[in-house]
Design an enzyme around this catalytic site. Sequence first.
Site, short mmCIF file in Angstrom:
data_model
loop_
_atom_site.label_atom_id
_atom_site.label_comp_id
_atom_site.label_asym_id
_atom_site.label_seq_id
_atom_site.Cartn_x
_atom_site.Cartn_y
_atom_site.Cartn_z
N PRO A 89 0.92 -1.19 0.03
CA PRO A 89 0.17 -0.05 0.04
C PRO A 89 0.78 1.19 -0.22
O PRO A 89 0.27 2.21 -0.22
CB PRO A 89 -0.73 -0.19 1.37
CG PRO A 89 -0.60 -1.27 1.98
CD PRO A 89 0.56 -2.00 1.25
N GLU A 116 3.30 -8.06 8.20
CA GLU A 116 3.35 -6.83 8.08
C GLU A 116 4.23 -6.19 7.02
O GLU A 116 4.23 -4.97 6.94
CB GLU A 116 3.88 -6.13 9.52
CG GLU A 116 2.78 -6.75 10.83
CD GLU A 116 1.39 -6.47 10.40
OE1 GLU A 116 0.83 -7.55 10.23
OE2 GLU A 116 1.36 -5.22 10.32
N ASP A 169 -10.90 -0.04 -24.27
CA ASP A 169 -10.92 0.17 -23.02
C ASP A 169 -11.17 1.37 -22.20
O ASP A 169 -10.76 2.43 -22.82
CB ASP A 169 -9.51 -0.24 -22.30
CG ASP A 169 -9.25 -1.78 -22.33
OD1 ASP A 169 -10.04 -2.48 -22.56
OD2 ASP A 169 -8.04 -2.22 -22.15
N1 ADE Z 1 -0.60 -5.31 -0.22
C1 ADE Z 1 -1.20 -5.11 0.59
N2 ADE Z 1 -2.00 -4.15 0.37
C2 ADE Z 1 -1.84 -3.62 -0.92
C3 ADE Z 1 -2.26 -2.89 -1.92
N3 ADE Z 1 -3.33 -2.05 -1.75
N4 ADE Z 1 -1.81 -2.88 -2.98
C4 ADE Z 1 -0.72 -3.54 -3.28
N5 ADE Z 1 -0.12 -4.44 -2.30
C5 ADE Z 1 -0.82 -4.44 -1.08
#
Ligand code: ADE
Length: 245
Positions: A89, A116, A169
């Site tokens: 993330p 984590e 697309d």
């Molecule tokens: N791993 C955990 N959450 C993620 C996300 N939103 N995008 C990519 N990898 C991730």
Amino acid sequence: MRFDLITLFPDYMRNCAQVGVIGRAIERGLLGLHCWNPRDYTDDPYRRVDERPFGGGPGMVMLVDPLQRTLAAARADDGELARVIHFSPRGQLLTQARVRELATLPRLILIASRYEGVDQRFLDQHVDEELSIGDYVLAGGELAALVLLEAVGRLQAGVLHSADSAQQDSFGESGLLDCPHYTRPEHLADGEVPPVLLSGDHAAIARWRREQQLLQTAQRRPELLAHARLSDADKALLKKHGYVV
Ligand code: ADE
């Protein structure tokens, strides 16, 4: 194009990649898929690949050594240079523009981590790029890696039935959302097919589709219009409907 997936869940990844256009493309040899499990690259008798974080706190962190060895094995399996991507993330948000760029490369090594996270020293040393598929947190990077595999894989030559499918697309060349689509039957209690689509007038159909793309983008994702390729006629149409561009 070749994809190498580094994952603790290789069976899950292979199963998911077996279906639909991607599954067929792998069967036909248009895409290569190779999975590598870090548990196969540890000397630990319990095949441990994670440890508690220094400094304390919840969760586990993936160890450098098994990941490093797994990556070395994957790299050595093919002379082709690969770009190494880790999913997190914290990564840059994946966009169709980035998907198109990655689709031009011969080989990607995708690292899906769990727990984590991954010891930062591995990321600093070995990863070219971190990508996120959205501002939410998954339990691991597997689904994100599959998203990338499908988005990039479907752009490879011969994977889709018609190259036009990819052209049409959402976020294609125009940077707009796709228009709505209809098929048989013509009449349904739930609604009618827009008459222009039944007219046989190809120019009028193309105009209607462009209009729909513009209006849907303006309604649903107005921020995309700032980077879309808009003609004067497009801008005039949006203005007529009360949108400022
Ligand atoms: N791993 C955990 N959450 C993620 C996300 N939103 N995008 C990519 N990898 C991730």
